[in-house]
Motif scaffolding. Structure first.
Motif, PDB file in Angstrom:
ATOM      1  N   SER A   1       0.836  -1.200   0.000  1.00 46.77           N
ATOM      2  CA  SER A   1       0.000   0.000   0.000  1.00 46.77           C
ATOM      3  C   SER A   1       0.867   1.245   0.000  1.00 46.77           C
ATOM      4  O   SER A   1       0.577   2.214  -0.702  1.00 46.77           O
ATOM      5  CB  SER A   1      -0.903   0.028   1.242  1.00 46.77           C
ATOM      6  OG  SER A   1      -2.124  -0.598   0.958  1.00 46.77           O
TER       7      SER A   1
ATOM      8  N   MET B   1       1.086   4.531  -2.730  1.00 47.78           N
ATOM      9  CA  MET B   1       0.988   5.958  -2.431  1.00 47.78           C
ATOM     10  C   MET B   1       2.201   6.716  -2.972  1.00 47.78           C
ATOM     11  O   MET B   1       2.285   7.921  -2.861  1.00 47.78           O
ATOM     12  CB  MET B   1       0.926   6.219  -0.921  1.00 47.78           C
ATOM     13  CG  MET B   1      -0.008   5.355  -0.112  1.00 47.78           C
ATOM     14  SD  MET B   1      -1.723   5.747  -0.374  1.00 47.78           S
ATOM     15  CE  MET B   1      -2.259   4.338  -1.311  1.00 47.78           C
TER      16      MET B   1
ATOM     17  N   ALA C   1      -3.920   5.978  -9.839  1.00 46.94           N
ATOM     18  CA  ALA C   1      -3.976   5.505  -8.448  1.00 46.94           C
ATOM     19  C   ALA C   1      -4.864   4.278  -8.360  1.00 46.94           C
ATOM     20  O   ALA C   1      -5.823   4.132  -9.111  1.00 46.94           O
ATOM     21  CB  ALA C   1      -4.504   6.609  -7.537  1.00 46.94           C
TER      22      ALA C   1
ATOM     23  N   VAL D   1      -7.158   1.771  -5.783  1.00 46.16           N
ATOM     24  CA  VAL D   1      -7.806   1.436  -4.512  1.00 46.16           C
ATOM     25  C   VAL D   1      -7.817  -0.084  -4.480  1.00 46.16           C
ATOM     26  O   VAL D   1      -8.609  -0.721  -5.155  1.00 46.16           O
ATOM     27  CB  VAL D   1      -9.245   1.989  -4.461  1.00 46.16           C
ATOM     28  CG1 VAL D   1      -9.911   1.627  -3.142  1.00 46.16           C
ATOM     29  CG2 VAL D   1      -9.241   3.494  -4.677  1.00 46.16           C
TER      30      VAL D   1
ATOM     31  N   ASN E   1      -4.333   8.151   7.157  1.00 39.26           N
ATOM     32  CA  ASN E   1      -4.447   7.363   5.930  1.00 39.26           C
ATOM     33  C   ASN E   1      -4.665   8.279   4.734  1.00 39.26           C
ATOM     34  O   ASN E   1      -4.053   8.105   3.682  1.00 39.26           O
ATOM     35  CB  ASN E   1      -5.604   6.364   6.043  1.00 39.26           C
ATOM     36  CG  ASN E   1      -5.163   5.028   6.610  1.00 39.26           C
ATOM     37  OD1 ASN E   1      -4.700   4.166   5.878  1.00 39.26           O
ATOM     38  ND2 ASN E   1      -5.279   4.862   7.920  1.00 39.26           N
TER      39      ASN E   1
ATOM     40  N   GLY F   1      -2.203   9.215   1.405  1.00 41.89           N
ATOM     41  CA  GLY F   1      -2.628   9.186   0.010  1.00 41.89           C
ATOM     42  C   GLY F   1      -2.033  10.315  -0.810  1.00 41.89           C
ATOM     43  O   GLY F   1      -1.851  10.191  -2.017  1.00 41.89           O
ATOM     44  N   SER F   2      -1.693  11.411  -0.142  1.00 42.14           N
ATOM     45  CA  SER F   2      -1.150  12.559  -0.870  1.00 42.14           C
ATOM     46  C   SER F   2       0.375  12.511  -0.952  1.00 42.14           C
ATOM     47  O   SER F   2       1.000  13.455  -1.421  1.00 42.14           O
ATOM     48  CB  SER F   2      -1.585  13.864  -0.189  1.00 42.14           C
ATOM     49  OG  SER F   2      -0.884  14.023   1.031  1.00 42.14           O
TER      50      SER F   2
ATOM     51  N   ARG G   1      -8.403   7.830   0.157  1.00 35.94           N
ATOM     52  CA  ARG G   1      -6.941   7.805   0.112  1.00 35.94           C
ATOM     53  C   ARG G   1      -6.451   7.796  -1.339  1.00 35.94           C
ATOM     54  O   ARG G   1      -5.483   8.472  -1.690  1.00 35.94           O
ATOM     55  CB  ARG G   1      -6.434   6.570   0.860  1.00 35.94           C
ATOM     56  CG  ARG G   1      -4.952   6.513   1.077  1.00 35.94           C
ATOM     57  CD  ARG G   1      -4.545   5.264   1.832  1.00 35.94           C
ATOM     58  NE  ARG G   1      -4.838   4.045   1.082  1.00 35.94           N
ATOM     59  CZ  ARG G   1      -4.458   2.828   1.448  1.00 35.94           C
ATOM     60  NH1 ARG G   1      -3.799   2.642   2.573  1.00 35.94           N
ATOM     61  NH2 ARG G   1      -4.755   1.779   0.709  1.00 35.94           N
ATOM     62  N   GLY G   2      -7.159   7.035  -2.183  1.00 36.17           N
ATOM     63  CA  GLY G   2      -6.799   7.023  -3.601  1.00 36.17           C
ATOM     64  C   GLY G   2      -6.980   8.393  -4.233  1.00 36.17           C
ATOM     65  O   GLY G   2      -6.142   8.850  -5.017  1.00 36.17           O
TER      66      GLY G   2
ATOM     67  N   ALA H   1      -4.302  11.402  -4.043  1.00 34.63           N
ATOM     68  CA  ALA H   1      -3.171  11.547  -4.968  1.00 34.63           C
ATOM     69  C   ALA H   1      -3.552  12.455  -6.134  1.00 34.63           C
ATOM     70  O   ALA H   1      -2.710  12.755  -6.974  1.00 34.63           O
ATOM     71  CB  ALA H   1      -2.739  10.173  -5.487  1.00 34.63           C
TER      72      ALA H   1
END
Ligand SMILES: Nc1ncnc2c1ncn2[C@@H]1O[C@H](COP(=O)(O)OP(=O)(O)OP(=O)(O)O)[C@@H](O)[C@H]1O
Ligand SMILES: [Mg+2]
Lengths: 329, 240
Positions: free
Chosen positions: A202, A206, B81, B83, B98, B102-103, B152-153, B156
């Motif tokens: 994961s 990211m 991205a 998920v 979280n 993601g960023s 979170r996806g 980005a």
């Protein structure tokens, strides 16, 4: 026995300052293992280099810039230089193996190799004669500040005699823990390190580069070990072999707490330090079959005994011997 | 123009051939679905697109740039991205952490305010997450976890968001809410490629769809046409 009981508070204070050092070393084990799955048996050697570098810097600059500033500069240089050595060790020795998906066992063997190389390096650079360095806050400075109850570099508090350096050790532990807490919880890089520990795939999704995170983990852990080395430098002979025993104790502390659990590592270190100090202070005893036994001579074996006991108990309970994988500092 | 363009993509796990010469296009602003049974190769497809797995042969292009050879950690910065299946959250981190993770690919301290604003936008999409922002992600319900995974996806700011079976194991009402949010993304500038077994619902929402079977694209077309296709009806929609 009465003498032992009377000295118990003294022994516990001694144990806490020993234990704080073990805790610092153990934190290094936890950080590296969590991020890169390496059990780095060279942590003790990072400590040794940190101590030697610290002493060298203090020797060099104490005259021109004064003792106080020299200590500060020594800590800084020791942290940075040893951190860089840690980064180099990762890049040259561990990364090629990790990239080829080496097993945990292979990586342990590599870390043994690294520690042999670092010890040889310490020997070559600084020779075989132990050096030493004055306490950060010498007793005479305290006397000048008007403090009573000062003997040598120790302070009498109630019935307990505390080396002034012990205060620095405990302060160093507290500051390091606060610093790490901030780093891991409030900065993006720290969070990314935790993310790698929790779920590497994961983290990659990211955009977290795993090998750069491992590099940072090695540099940080080497730096922490160096600080530990610098801070105990005034309390014991400083030379290339000093990492062996201390590294082992840091390792045992980390295992006691669960190899991936930073809070556990701190408790493990403090507990081991106290147990060692207290057992070391027991009076001579008559043991059936063995005759007279001096517990102080058993001190060296305590860490091994605890290590075996923890591993066996964890196995019996069906858990992995290393303890669970958590990273919640 | 096609944003994501996949040509003759093959992938394998050792001797197991999981994808065979897959061709697939996703245009800018589209909502495209891939349906297929268990083991059809859906997850493998998304893993290969995200870079978690390297292709055996074939090409993946995003907005004209060839992604082959780039690792997962380097692809997300190009605007793609994932998920992932089973959500794969950082369970020991809070909801907010979280989202911040993601960023990571676009994070600089100068962008802090912009990223905080994006976190707020995710909370606007899934208001329950605002209430739970300090809860550890591992302790959330399945539906809430899926919302975090999607948020979170999005953090980005990808040009294309890929989702691997976001409906698995969730109650119908939650699935409806999640699909509603995801289906609205293309209009807001995020193209969507979604993998689903829940063919009935997804074919109603998607613009176009592909049917994957044993690693091969069996059918493709406008989603509503596929929903009326007798083969699809029989195998994936359970009509006799
Ligand atoms: N790590 C792996 N090693 C070996 N074979 C694998 C691996 N992962 C998947 N496979 C095989 O590849 C094929 C495609 O699997 P994949 O996970 O892509 O299917 P899927 O369409 O996502 O299925 P599901 O709907 O159950 O998630 C299956 O035959 C599976 O057994
Ligand atoms: Mg799948």
């Amino acid at each position: 026995m009465e003498i032992f009981l009377a000295t118990l508070p003294q022994l516990i204070v001694l144990g806490i300052s020993l234990g704080a050092i073990y805790a610092l070393i153990a934190l290094g084990f936890v950080v590296i293992y969590s991020v890169s799955n390496v059990i780095n048996l060279a942590q003790g050697e990072f400590l040794m280099l940190g101590a030697l570098i610290f002493v060298a810097v203090v020797d060099l600059v104490a005259q021109p810039i004064g003792a106080g500033l020299a200590v500060f500069l020594g800590l800084l240089v020791s942290f940075i230089a040893t951190g860089a050595i840690g980064g180099l060790a990762y890049t040259l020795a561990f990364r090629p193996a990790i990239d080829r998906r080496a097993s945990v066992q292979t990586l342990i063997i590599i870390s043994m190799g690294v520690s042999i190389v670092l010890r040889a390096f310490g020997n070559l650079m600084w020779g075989v004669d132990p050096t030493s360095t004055p306490a950060f806050l010498p007793g005479r400075t305290l006397k000048n500040m008007g403090l009573e109850n000062v003997t040598g570099d120790s302070l009498r508090l109630g019935g307990v005699i505390v080396q002034t350096q012990s205060f620095w050790i405990v302060i160093a532990l507290i500051l390091t823990v606060l610093g790490l807490y901030f780093f891991f919880n409030r900065t993006m890089t720290g969070r990314a390190l935790r993310a790698c520990a929790m779920n590497p795939d994961s983290a990659r999704l990211m955009g977290v580069p795993l090998s750069r995170m491992s590099l940072i983990a090695f540099m940080l852990s080497a730096g922490i070990a160096a600080l530990a080395g610098a801070i105990i430098a005034p309390m014991q002979p400083v030379l290339y072999t000093m990492g062996l025993g201390l590294g082992l104790r840091g390792f045992v502390s980390a295992i006691m707490g669960g190899i991936a659990n930073p809070v556990g590592a701190i408790w493990g270190g403090l507990l081991l330090g106290i147990v060692e100090a207290v057992i070391g202070g027991l009076p001579q005893m008559d043991v059936p079959l063995l005759g007279k036994v001096n517990p102080a001579s058993l001190r060296e074996a305590i860490a091994f005994v605890i290590l075996l006991a923890v591993l066996v108990i964890r196995r019996l309970r069906g858990a992995s011997g290393l303890g669970g994988k958590r990273f919640g500092l | 123009m096609s944003l994501l363009s996949i040509t003759d993509l093959s992938a394998s796990y050792g001797k197991i051939q999981a994808l065979r010469n897959v061709n697939l296009q996703v245009n800018e602003g589209e909502f495209v679905a891939v349906i297929g049974a268990n083991g059809a190769g859906k997850t493998t497809l998304l893993k290969t697109l995200s870079g978690l797995m390297q292709a055996q042969s074939g090409q993946v292009q995003l907005a004209g740039k060839v992604l082959n050879g780039l690792n997962a950690e380097n692809r997300v910065g190009h605007g793609i991205a994932l998920v992932p299946e089973h959500r794969q959250l950082f369970g020991g981190m809070s909801v907010k952490e979280n989202l911040l993770m993601g960023s990571y690919s676009r994070y600089t301290s100068a962008k802090k305010a912009e990223i905080e604003a994006d976190v707020e936008r995710v909370y606007d999409l899934f208001p329950i997450l605002r209430e739970r922002q300090n809860q550890l992600a591992g302790t959330l319900s399945g539906g809430q976890q899926q919302m975090v995974a999607i948020g979170r996806g999005l953090m980005a700011r990808p040009r294309i968001l890929m989702l691997d079976e976001p409906s698995v194991g969730l109650a119908p009402l939650i699935v409806k809410e999640i699909f509603r949010v995801v289906a609205a993304l293309p209009a807001q500038g995020t193209t969507v490629l979604i993998v689903e077994q829940n063919a009935r619902q997804i074919l109603k929402l998607a613009d176009r769809a592909y049917v994957l079977e044993n690693g091969v694209v069996k059918l493709e077309g406008v989603a509503s046409d596929l929903a009326n296709n007798p083969i699809v009806q029989q195998i994936y929609l359970g009509h006799g």
